[in-house]
Design a protein around this motif. Structure first.
Motif, mmCIF file in Angstrom:
data_model
loop_
_atom_site.group_PDB
_atom_site.id
_atom_site.type_symbol
_atom_site.label_atom_id
_atom_site.label_comp_id
_atom_site.label_asym_id
_atom_site.label_seq_id
_atom_site.Cartn_x
_atom_site.Cartn_y
_atom_site.Cartn_z
ATOM 1 N N PHE A 57 0.784 -1.111 -0.054
ATOM 2 C CA PHE A 57 0.099 0.081 -0.168
ATOM 3 C C PHE A 57 0.781 1.259 -0.038
ATOM 4 C CE2 PHE A 57 -2.249 3.456 2.104
ATOM 5 C CZ PHE A 57 -3.414 3.661 1.169
ATOM 6 N N ALA A 58 2.053 1.383 0.797
ATOM 7 C CA ALA A 58 2.760 2.476 0.938
ATOM 8 C C ALA A 58 3.411 2.734 -0.636
ATOM 9 C CB ALA A 58 3.858 2.295 1.986
ATOM 10 N N GLY A 59 3.866 1.630 -0.997
ATOM 11 C CA GLY A 59 4.625 1.661 -2.480
ATOM 12 C C GLY A 59 3.557 2.088 -3.502
ATOM 13 N N MET A 60 2.405 1.572 -3.395
ATOM 14 C CA MET A 60 1.340 2.165 -4.324
ATOM 15 C C MET A 60 1.084 3.792 -4.330
ATOM 16 S SD MET A 60 -2.683 0.987 -4.480
ATOM 17 C CE MET A 60 -3.031 1.955 -3.016
ATOM 18 N N VAL A 61 0.828 4.233 -3.082
ATOM 19 C CA VAL A 61 0.637 5.564 -2.557
ATOM 20 C C VAL A 61 1.710 6.331 -3.254
ATOM 21 C CG1 VAL A 61 -0.058 7.317 -0.844
ATOM 22 C CG2 VAL A 61 -1.046 5.081 -0.837
ATOM 23 N N ARG A 62 2.924 6.037 -2.909
ATOM 24 C CA ARG A 62 4.327 6.649 -3.155
ATOM 25 C C ARG A 62 4.349 6.809 -4.540
ATOM 26 N NH1 ARG A 62 7.429 4.302 -0.273
ATOM 27 N NH2 ARG A 62 7.874 2.513 -1.479
ATOM 28 N N ALA A 63 4.040 5.703 -5.526
ATOM 29 C CA ALA A 63 4.203 5.769 -6.812
ATOM 30 C C ALA A 63 3.053 6.527 -7.627
ATOM 31 C CB ALA A 63 4.177 4.357 -7.387
ATOM 32 N N LEU A 64 1.925 6.555 -6.756
ATOM 33 C CA LEU A 64 0.921 7.122 -7.447
ATOM 34 C C LEU A 64 0.880 8.851 -7.371
ATOM 35 C CD1 LEU A 64 -2.152 5.030 -6.737
ATOM 36 C CD2 LEU A 64 -1.247 5.324 -9.037
ATOM 37 N N ASN A 65 1.573 9.273 -6.060
ATOM 38 C CA ASN A 65 1.849 10.560 -6.052
ATOM 39 C C ASN A 65 3.203 11.049 -6.822
ATOM 40 O OD1 ASN A 65 -0.163 10.859 -3.917
ATOM 41 N ND2 ASN A 65 1.063 10.275 -2.258
ATOM 42 N N GLU A 66 3.940 10.306 -6.988
ATOM 43 C CA GLU A 66 5.008 10.441 -8.016
ATOM 44 C C GLU A 66 4.265 10.867 -9.270
ATOM 45 O OE1 GLU A 66 7.812 7.651 -7.947
ATOM 46 O OE2 GLU A 66 8.635 8.436 -5.952
ATOM 47 N N GLN A 67 3.508 10.001 -9.852
ATOM 48 C CA GLN A 67 2.797 10.121 -11.176
ATOM 49 C C GLN A 67 1.841 11.158 -11.211
ATOM 50 O OE1 GLN A 67 0.873 6.403 -12.262
ATOM 51 N NE2 GLN A 67 2.613 5.221 -11.130
ATOM 52 N N ALA A 68 1.245 11.787 -10.185
ATOM 53 C CA ALA A 68 0.475 12.869 -10.015
ATOM 54 C C ALA A 68 1.168 13.883 -10.111
ATOM 55 C CB ALA A 68 -0.388 12.787 -8.493
ATOM 56 N N ARG A 69 2.373 14.146 -9.463
ATOM 57 C CA ARG A 69 3.298 15.194 -9.376
ATOM 58 C C ARG A 69 3.774 15.299 -11.115
ATOM 59 N NH1 ARG A 69 4.323 13.868 -3.971
ATOM 60 N NH2 ARG A 69 6.180 12.404 -4.709
ATOM 61 N N ALA A 70 3.761 14.414 -11.434
ATOM 62 C CA ALA A 70 4.495 14.483 -12.808
ATOM 63 C C ALA A 70 3.098 14.801 -13.960
ATOM 64 C CB ALA A 70 5.241 13.260 -13.194
ATOM 65 N N ALA A 71 1.874 14.552 -13.546
ATOM 66 C CA ALA A 71 0.944 14.972 -14.301
ATOM 67 C C ALA A 71 0.488 13.714 -15.196
ATOM 68 C CB ALA A 71 0.841 16.236 -15.039
ATOM 69 N N THR A 72 0.831 12.643 -14.729
ATOM 70 C CA THR A 72 0.711 11.189 -15.504
ATOM 71 C C THR A 72 -0.480 10.459 -14.921
ATOM 72 O OG1 THR A 72 2.403 10.090 -14.646
ATOM 73 C CG2 THR A 72 2.806 11.229 -16.511
ATOM 74 N N ALA A 73 -0.952 10.915 -13.858
ATOM 75 C CA ALA A 73 -2.115 10.094 -13.225
ATOM 76 C C ALA A 73 -2.714 10.878 -12.140
ATOM 77 C CB ALA A 73 -1.405 8.742 -12.271
ATOM 78 N N LEU A 74 -4.005 10.377 -11.775
ATOM 79 C CA LEU A 74 -4.855 11.171 -10.831
ATOM 80 C C LEU A 74 -5.280 10.260 -9.951
ATOM 81 C CD1 LEU A 74 -7.072 13.474 -12.949
ATOM 82 C CD2 LEU A 74 -5.047 14.035 -11.886
ATOM 83 N N PRO A 75 -4.714 9.717 -8.838
ATOM 84 C CA PRO A 75 -5.093 8.720 -7.888
ATOM 85 C C PRO A 75 -6.077 8.854 -6.743
ATOM 86 C CG PRO A 75 -2.964 9.650 -7.166
ATOM 87 C CD PRO A 75 -3.500 10.561 -8.279
#
Length: 210
Positions: A57-75
């Motif tokens: 879960f922690a790894g998922m949140v970390r990865a999704l937040n990185e993608q959100a900051r890069a404007a490639t995902a909205l988690p």
């Protein structure tokens, strides 16, 4: 042209809220997932590489937040205001992923909802909210949703929202331990000039949805 990609973002429609996934969601998220294991297991993403597990879960949140900051995902977490409870309850998850800019201006959307809350119009409302945000605020042109042919509840969501069936993609994603066929559904901004959410709410007309 790329629009406003500011993050975090919270979206609301009535009792339904889309908000960013957070590390402190772990306990409740894990409990909802545990309770819904049989409901969700058949549709779960898996790794095609033997011995490689999906992130914690922690790894998922970390990865999704990185993608959100890069404007490639909205988690997003899907939360719901419920009678007698002070805080909105976590009832699902929706992720806009694989956001492509440039000449594509498109994204892919995936979601799941607690089985106890299914059949109440929550999933289509959440999908419509996220799609409108992507079209109107981010400036995206196309939203795509890929669904297993056997996944009746998810098929009803895209059909109710008017996503076009673009056909079968054989062995498209690795799901629950094997390469699985998916049907692709898509919608472009031109098809919902006044917004997908207003159209869905009008067509729903106050009746219970799926």
């Amino acid at each position: 042209m790329r629009g406003d990609t500011s993050w975090p973002v919270t979206l609301e429609c009535g009792d339904i809220i889309l908000r960013p996934v957070r590390h402190r969601d772990k306990k409740v998220w894990s409990e909802v997932r545990r309770r819904n294991f049989d409901w969700l297991a058949r549709w779960e993403a898996s790794s095609p590489s033997p011995g490689v597990n999906l992130p914690t879960f922690a790894g998922m949140v970390r990865a999704l937040n990185e993608q959100a900051r890069a404007a490639t995902a909205l988690p997003f977490i899907i939360a719901e205001r419920q009678p007698g409870l002070a805080a909105p309850q976590l009832i699902g998850q929706l992720t806009v992923s694989s956001i492509s800019w440039g000449s594509a201006m498109m994204a892919t959307l995936g979601y799941w909802v607690d089985q106890d809350r299914a059949g109440r119009g929550i999933a289509p409302t959440a999908v419509a909210m996220a799609t409108d945000h992507c079209f109107r605020n981010l400036g995206l042109h196309r939203m795509e949703i890929n669904v297993r042919p056997e996944n009746g509840p998810s098929l009803r969501v895209v059909e109710k929202l008017g996503f076009r069936d673009e056909g079968l993609r054989p062995r498209y994603l690795h799901i629950n331990g094997q390469w699985a066929d998916h049907r692709s559904f898509a919608l472009t901004a031109e098809e919902v000039p006044d917004g997908l959410l207003p159209r869905w709410l009008r067509e729903r007309g106050g009746a219970s949805g799926a």
